[in-house]
Scaffold this motif. Structure first.
Motif, short mmCIF file in Angstrom:
data_model
loop_
_atom_site.label_atom_id
_atom_site.label_comp_id
_atom_site.label_asym_id
_atom_site.label_seq_id
_atom_site.Cartn_x
_atom_site.Cartn_y
_atom_site.Cartn_z
N LYS A 17 0.84 -1.20 0.00
CA LYS A 17 0.00 0.00 0.00
C LYS A 17 0.87 1.25 0.00
CE LYS A 17 -4.08 -1.88 2.23
NZ LYS A 17 -4.94 -1.88 3.42
N LEU A 18 1.94 1.21 0.79
CA LEU A 18 2.85 2.35 0.88
C LEU A 18 3.48 2.68 -0.47
CD1 LEU A 18 4.32 4.35 2.85
CD2 LEU A 18 6.10 2.61 3.01
N VAL A 19 3.86 1.65 -1.23
CA VAL A 19 4.50 1.87 -2.53
C VAL A 19 3.49 1.84 -3.69
CG1 VAL A 19 6.78 1.09 -1.78
CG2 VAL A 19 5.20 -0.56 -2.81
N GLN A 20 2.22 1.80 -3.35
CA GLN A 20 1.13 1.84 -4.32
C GLN A 20 1.21 0.72 -5.35
OE1 GLN A 20 1.24 5.88 -5.75
NE2 GLN A 20 0.47 6.68 -3.82
N LYS A 21 1.43 -0.50 -4.86
CA LYS A 21 1.46 -1.69 -5.72
C LYS A 21 0.61 -2.76 -5.05
CE LYS A 21 5.71 -0.71 -8.03
NZ LYS A 21 6.88 -1.18 -8.67
N GLU A 22 -0.69 -2.57 -5.12
CA GLU A 22 -1.62 -3.48 -4.47
C GLU A 22 -2.25 -4.43 -5.50
OE1 GLU A 22 -4.06 -1.47 -1.32
OE2 GLU A 22 -3.21 0.29 -2.30
N PRO A 23 -1.91 -5.72 -5.43
CA PRO A 23 -2.51 -6.68 -6.36
C PRO A 23 -3.94 -7.01 -5.94
CG PRO A 23 -1.16 -7.82 -4.78
CD PRO A 23 -0.98 -6.34 -4.51
N GLU A 24 -4.69 -7.59 -6.87
CA GLU A 24 -6.05 -8.03 -6.54
C GLU A 24 -6.00 -9.12 -5.47
OE1 GLU A 24 -8.55 -9.08 -9.81
OE2 GLU A 24 -7.86 -7.37 -10.99
N LEU A 37 4.28 -8.37 -8.87
CA LEU A 37 4.13 -7.12 -8.12
C LEU A 37 4.88 -5.96 -8.78
CD1 LEU A 37 4.45 -8.45 -4.47
CD2 LEU A 37 2.39 -7.65 -5.63
N GLY A 38 5.87 -6.28 -9.59
CA GLY A 38 6.62 -5.24 -10.28
C GLY A 38 7.57 -4.47 -9.38
N GLU A 43 12.60 -0.96 -4.10
CA GLU A 43 11.42 -1.44 -3.37
C GLU A 43 11.70 -2.78 -2.69
OE1 GLU A 43 8.07 0.75 -6.14
OE2 GLU A 43 8.85 -1.21 -6.73
N ALA A 44 12.46 -3.65 -3.35
CA ALA A 44 12.82 -4.93 -2.73
C ALA A 44 13.68 -4.68 -1.49
CB ALA A 44 13.55 -5.81 -3.74
N ALA A 45 14.61 -3.72 -1.58
CA ALA A 45 15.44 -3.37 -0.43
C ALA A 45 14.59 -2.78 0.71
CB ALA A 45 16.53 -2.39 -0.84
N GLU A 46 13.61 -1.97 0.34
CA GLU A 46 12.72 -1.39 1.35
C GLU A 46 11.88 -2.48 2.02
OE1 GLU A 46 10.67 1.44 -1.09
OE2 GLU A 46 12.03 3.07 -0.54
#
Length: 83
Positions: A17-24, A37-38, A43-46
């Protein structure tokens, strides 16, 4: 180190949600990168840092193969600790 699957999923979902990558749906076979997830390398490090902060360890820096799917992360936390 074993964690409840729902707790681990909740941490991942909060990060997404924080990185705006929410899958169905957040399924075990959903890839972390590319068409899944792309996530990019930052983002992987985060995500790695978030998991480390929450659980005290993370599958990205534990050595061995880097996680490729949501299921790889869940499996890391479900595995029994070795002495």
């Amino acid at each position: 180190m074993a964690q409840d699957k729902n707790t681990t999923l909740a941490v991942i979902e909060q990060f997404l949600k924080l990185v705006q990558k929410e899958p169905e749906a957040l399924t075990d076979d959903l890839p972390l990168y590319g068409e899944g997830l792309g996530l990019d390398s930052l983002e992987a490090a985060e995500l790695s840092a978030v998991l480390e902060d929450k659980f005290g360890s993370d599958p990205f820096s534990a050595g061995g193969d880097l996680p490729q799917t949501v299921g790889d992360i869940l499996g890391f936390y479900e595995a029994p600790a070795t002495a």
